[in-house]
Write an enzyme that holds these catalytic residues in place. Structure first.
Site, short mmCIF file in Angstrom:
data_model
loop_
_atom_site.label_atom_id
_atom_site.label_comp_id
_atom_site.label_asym_id
_atom_site.label_seq_id
_atom_site.Cartn_x
_atom_site.Cartn_y
_atom_site.Cartn_z
CG ASP A 91 4.34 -3.38 0.35
OD1 ASP A 91 5.11 -4.27 -0.03
OD2 ASP A 91 3.11 -3.53 0.41
CB ALA A 92 9.88 -1.53 -2.42
CE LYS A 93 4.35 -7.24 -2.18
NZ LYS A 93 3.70 -6.05 -1.66
NE ARG A 94 12.04 -1.00 -5.87
CZ ARG A 94 10.83 -0.43 -5.97
NH1 ARG A 94 9.75 -1.17 -5.98
NH2 ARG A 94 10.72 0.88 -6.09
CG ASP B 96 2.65 -5.34 -4.72
OD1 ASP B 96 1.70 -5.96 -4.21
OD2 ASP B 96 3.45 -4.66 -4.05
#
Lengths: 274, 274
Positions: A91-94, B96
């Site tokens: 879960d890195a939201k890159r 995030d």
């Protein structure tokens, strides 16, 4: 991992639970702090305790990255410890321009062996597709998130009448397939999940926001479940911090088992398991 | 670093150049590969060669993250090596929910001591403001990027008549100030920079896309310069890979010096330096 393998696990375990490994030194039981790698020791115990009740683990990369090189080591050991049949989510939201997204994909799919990574859509197609070039790896794209800030841009209405997150769903669903692209869909409003489901009837959704963030499992199922489940529902704090002393792993086990039982009922009532 | 300090450096060095440290093992001179940490050794030589001509360094975090723990070590050593009066940008495109963004902020502002971090806006206010809580640290928010994918969502028109990136600018400019918030504004179309400048007349812009990505420095200045410059213009590949053998650092130096001289002319013609 393929969609078929994931669905098989869901049926076998009668669960679509994802356990979020948001592991924080300030929140784990104090007795672990004496060990060499308390973060890994905590995760190891949580995995041992919950692996029979969940089909996915989702380490929130910020929790590891914020601890520098030592955090990345804890993350690597955690990933190696997760049984291979369990789906793993970085879960890195890159997301960045193409050549940079290629490197982020390498970080999570080659240098480490996650099954999927969460990606932010703001920079568009060439920021997302590099992650889709790997066999049996998945992009989980942010569509509609469960935080207050989702109202700022995701929920804005375009001249075409669509909301921004609907445009993201429509456009991005052409970049991948139901076999390599999932969506993050927040659970704070069940009706919203229904709106998303109409646009992408078959894609899997990763649903955060059940539990601590406030959504209801029944609503998620009512509005989001497909004929092969199509859901991974995450709980982080509600499971991993359900106990705070030496007995923490048992508490996590009970909490995960409780959710799994509820999920089994939903899977049965939808005819997904007998 | 404060805005005042940054502007002082711009005036002193007669430059608003940011050097992007997109350091790739496959692209650096072969003789470095024998050393223990070739990425750091390359960066060290580039910094020595260019530090008199630039006011900022921008390591692209993906290049380090893709190499695992070793990459993070190279990044840490690089950051420590950069002279303190030079502005540092963690080009990480993070963002995030609130409690997670707090941890990313800790990663870049506490665990390491960057002056700024690039942040993606899709998740809205609570995903951005945790980065704004640090004194003399900066958020550089994605507004309009220089890649093709910018057309997919950023350039979409809202019912209000604004484009999505314009909405991002208007709304987000209330979260921070001109002293802790900059914007990423792509340079592929000079006119676009002018449109952004109208909406946020005083914020600094980080402008990628000059050089390899195709924008013109004159256009950036024409449409984007403010009375105290208000611009950091990045070049990565065009400087750091301008040479490919033992003489690479000298090539980088010449390239950076060439751009700095051009920048000095612009600063003079705008009355920012005498």
């Amino acid at each position: 991992m393929t969609r078929k393998q994931l669905v098989e696990q869901i049926k076998k375990k009668q669960s679509f639970l994802c356990v979020g490994l948001d592991t924080d030194l300030n929140k784990i039981p104090k007795h672990l702090l004496e060990l060499e790698d308390p973060i890994f020791e905590f995760n190891k115990s949580i995995i041992d305790a919950t692996k029979d009740y969940c089909v996915a683990y989702k380490p929130n990369i910020a929790f590891y990255e914020s601890r520098g090189e030592k955090g990345w080591e804890s993350l690597r050991k955690t990933l190696e410890y997760i049984p291979k049949e369990i789906f793993t989510i970085a879960d890195a939201k890159r997301g960045d321009i193409g050549n940079t997204s290629h490197l982020y994909a390498r970080a999570f799919f080659e240098n480490s062996d996650f099954d999927s990574v969460t990606v932010a859509p703001y920079m568009g197609e060439d920021s997302v597709t590099p992650f889709l070039e790997y066999d049996n790896k998945w992009v989980i794209l942010l569509a509609l998130t469960s935080n207050k800030g989702a109202l700022d841009f995701q929920q804005q209405v375009l001249a075409s009448g669509e909301k921004v997150f609907e445009k993201v769903l429509k456009v991005s669903s052409t970049w991948g397939t139901i076999n390599n692209l999932m969506y993050v869909v927040g659970a704070t409003r069940g009706e919203d999940i229904g709106e998303v489901r109409k646009l992408v009837p078959e894609h899997f959704f990763l649903v955060p926001g059940v539990g601590a963030q406030g959504g209801s499992l029944s609503d998620v199922v009512k509005y989001g479940m497909t004929s092969d489940c199509g859901l991974l529902v995450n709980s982080s704090r509600g499971i991993i911090y359900s106990g705070s002393d030496e007995n923490f792993a048992n508490c996590a086990k009970e909490e995960a088992n409780k959710i799994q039982k509820e999920m089994a009922i939903h899977l049965k009532s939808h005819g997904i398991i007998a």
